[in-house]
Design a protein around this motif. Structure first.
Motif, PDB file in Angstrom:
ATOM      1  N   SER A  75      23.524  11.747  58.362  1.00 36.67           N
ATOM      2  CA  SER A  75      24.019  11.056  57.059  1.00 36.67           C
ATOM      3  C   SER A  75      25.283  12.363  55.995  1.00 36.67           C
ATOM      4  O   SER A  75      25.135  13.040  56.904  1.00 36.67           O
ATOM      5  CB  SER A  75      23.112  10.214  56.022  1.00 36.67           C
ATOM      6  N   THR A  77      24.018  14.242  53.770  1.00 39.32           N
ATOM      7  CA  THR A  77      23.176  15.632  53.981  1.00 39.32           C
ATOM      8  C   THR A  77      23.832  16.329  55.102  1.00 39.32           C
ATOM      9  O   THR A  77      23.388  17.815  54.783  1.00 39.32           O
ATOM     10  CB  THR A  77      21.913  15.510  53.526  1.00 39.32           C
ATOM     11  N   THR A 147      27.451  11.057  41.749  1.00 41.76           N
ATOM     12  CA  THR A 147      27.362  10.249  42.381  1.00 41.76           C
ATOM     13  C   THR A 147      25.650  10.020  40.959  1.00 41.76           C
ATOM     14  O   THR A 147      25.628   8.094  40.421  1.00 41.76           O
ATOM     15  CB  THR A 147      26.279   9.537  43.554  1.00 41.76           C
ATOM     16  N   ASP A 170      31.771  18.260  49.406  1.00 36.03           N
ATOM     17  CA  ASP A 170      30.804  16.562  49.228  1.00 36.03           C
ATOM     18  C   ASP A 170      31.040  15.579  48.137  1.00 36.03           C
ATOM     19  O   ASP A 170      31.747  15.492  47.316  1.00 36.03           O
ATOM     20  CB  ASP A 170      29.161  16.586  48.664  1.00 36.03           C
ATOM     21  N   GLN A 193      27.770   5.132  54.742  1.00 32.94           N
ATOM     22  CA  GLN A 193      26.922   3.992  53.884  1.00 32.94           C
ATOM     23  C   GLN A 193      27.733   3.882  52.222  1.00 32.94           C
ATOM     24  O   GLN A 193      27.098   3.088  51.754  1.00 32.94           O
ATOM     25  CB  GLN A 193      25.219   4.039  53.104  1.00 32.94           C
ATOM     26  N   LYS A 194      28.529   4.702  51.710  1.00 37.45           N
ATOM     27  CA  LYS A 194      28.926   4.467  50.750  1.00 37.45           C
ATOM     28  C   LYS A 194      30.247   3.679  50.932  1.00 37.45           C
ATOM     29  O   LYS A 194      30.113   2.235  50.113  1.00 37.45           O
ATOM     30  CB  LYS A 194      29.666   6.099  50.346  1.00 37.45           C
TER      31      LYS A 194
HETATM   32  C1  PLP Z   1      26.779  13.476  46.276  1.00 39.34           C
HETATM   33  C2  PLP Z   1      25.306  12.659  47.063  1.00 39.34           C
HETATM   34  N1  PLP Z   1      25.606  14.310  47.523  1.00 39.34           N
HETATM   35  C3  PLP Z   1      24.541  13.816  48.921  1.00 39.34           C
HETATM   36  C4  PLP Z   1      23.990  12.385  49.269  1.00 39.34           C
HETATM   37  C5  PLP Z   1      23.093  12.554  50.410  1.00 39.34           C
HETATM   38  O1  PLP Z   1      23.619  11.096  51.177  1.00 39.34           O
HETATM   39  P1  PLP Z   1      23.057  11.186  52.694  1.00 39.34           P
HETATM   40  O2  PLP Z   1      21.754   9.817  51.816  1.00 39.34           O
HETATM   41  O3  PLP Z   1      23.686   9.380  53.016  1.00 39.34           O
HETATM   42  O4  PLP Z   1      22.570  11.608  53.592  1.00 39.34           O
HETATM   43  C6  PLP Z   1      24.580  11.601  48.271  1.00 39.34           C
HETATM   44  C7  PLP Z   1      23.739   9.893  48.655  1.00 39.34           C
HETATM   45  O5  PLP Z   1      23.794   9.687  47.314  1.00 39.34           O
HETATM   46  C8  PLP Z   1      25.166  11.941  47.237  1.00 39.34           C
HETATM   47  O6  PLP Z   1      25.818  10.495  46.537  1.00 39.34           O
END
Ligand code: PLP
Length: 391
Positions: A75, A77, A147, A170, A193-194
């Motif tokens: 994902s 991360t 977020t 990011d 997923q966003k």
């Molecule tokens: C700004 C930001 N970075 C990283 C992540 C981590 O994302 P993921 O769980 O898809 O790896 C999120 C998840 O909400 C996020 O909002």
């Protein structure tokens, strides 16, 4: 206020989570019927779907033809850490954070990678770091849309086009909702997923030619696990950016992402996706303007997110209470709304100040937010009533 009656109208879709986000309007499992299930992702069918996901991403986001786009493990991360571990250390690094996820990248740079020359820039929830303080001749790691605080970078003006360092961004909760100035960004990451309402598990890693140059000219001192490795013998593994993923992807998730991209295209592309998020934010802005007991965590409109919109209760009676009491109050509001089935997963992030976080990305319908607003007033009044009883 305590006598507000329960609204009649309910949101048709109560899913306002900040990730995984609501599926696109009209989505059903039937959208996945053409998935290449039980087939090798290296077979023609699998590879062409992965390549299509890359091509359609480029088209919808307007990614320059000179930038590489790869589908990578773990994902957003995974994509961010792959970039950090592969690129950093060649020059000094500035890491920038104004909420929980950005802070995670600070920890990576300072405590895990233990970079020799690293500076951190931090701002509290609701605010943003002054980008004028950052040295873009160093590498810079930052989040475009925070977020957990609902604070976004307003634009790329502070980033020089002729910088010597790399910008690693990011953009997981910004992509498909906010403008990303490609000439100012060397690495952009996001997860399906966003904003597009896809599935997690895979990350998107977008690299500028200068990022590729760094990969081919610099080898970090630390070991890189296989799932982070983008070069072989000092050359970029080009296949990663043509759908030859490092390890096995879920073809079900790929199909779902293709469906989301198709929807984005059909409704009018990036402009339409951004307009939907803006219209959704406007519903909340109108509600906040009409009610003095609620406000935005991001007070300044120019840095206010149109995806992860964070609200706080501003009623002086509440603000005067302890942090724990404010948290309990906000949780109470969110749980009442969840119990009524009108809003799921809208509690503030665990590390963020007390309040609510309502996702406004493109897959959310403005009509559902409009239907939710009277419920918010109702739940707030209910909680206030409880507070009075307890006093
Ligand atoms: C700004 C930001 N970075 C990283 C992540 C981590 O994302 P993921 O769980 O898809 O790896 C999120 C998840 O909400 C996020 O909002």
């Amino acid at each position: 206020m305590a006598n507000i009656s329960k609204p009649d109208l309910r949101p048709a879709n109560p899913r306002f989570s900040s990730g995984p986000c609501a599926k696109r309007p009209g989505w059903s499992l039937q959208a996945l019927e053409d998935a290449a299930l039980g087939r090798s992702h290296r077979a023609k069918v699998g590879k062409s779907k992965l390549q299509q996901a890359i091509d359609e991403t480029r088209a919808l986001l307007g990614v320059p033809a000179t930038y590489r786009i790869g589908i990578v493990p773990a994902s957003d991360t995974g994509a961010v850490e792959m970039a950090m571990w592969s690129l950093l250390g060649a020059r000094g690094t500035d890491v920038v954070a104004w909420e929980s996820f950005g802070s995670g990248w600070v920890t990576d740079a300072v405590k895990q990678l233990k970079l020799a020359d690293v500076r951190k820039f931090e701002a509290p929830y609701g605010e943003i770091v002054d980008f004028a303080e950052i040295d873009f001749d160093r590498d810079v790691v930052f989040t475009w849309n925070g977020t957990t605080s609902g604070v976004k970078v307003p634009n790329g003006d502070a980033i020089p086009a002729d910088r010597a360092g790399l910008t690693i961004c990011d953009a997981t909760s910004a992509a498909f909702a906010q403008d990303l100035p490609w000439d100012k960004l060397d690495v952009v990451t996001f997860s399906w997923q966003k904003v597009m309402g896809g599935e997690a598990a895979h990350g998107m890693l977008i690299l500028s030619p200068r990022a590729v140059e760094r990969l081919e000219s610099y080898s970090p001192a630390w070991p890189l696990p296989k799932i982070f490795r983008m070069t072989k013998g000092g050359k970029l593994i080009e296949g990663i950016f043509k759908g030859e993923t490092i390890n096995t992807p879920s073809m079900l998730c790929v199909e779902d992402y293709l469906d989301a991209l198709q929807w984005g295209k059909e409704i009018g592309g990036l402009e339409a996706l951004k307009a939907r998020a803006d219209a959704n934010l406007k519903v909340l802005e109108d509600f906040v303007a009409a009610n003095d007991w609620i406000g935005f965590l991001a007070k300044r409109p120019e840095i206010r997110s149109n995806t992860s919109v964070c609200l706080t209760f501003t009623d002086p009676d509440l603000v005067a209470q302890s942090e724990d009491a404010q948290n309990a109050f906000a949780k109470g509001v969110a749980s009442l709304l969840e119990k009524e089935g009108v809003a799921l997963d809208i509690g503030a992030y665990r590390d963020a100040p007390a309040g609510l976080r309502i996702w406004c990305g493109a897959t959310v319908e403005a009509t559902d937010l409009e239907a939710l607003m009277p419920w918010l007033a109702w739940a707030y009044a209910q909680q206030k009533g409880e507070l009075k009883k307890a006093a």
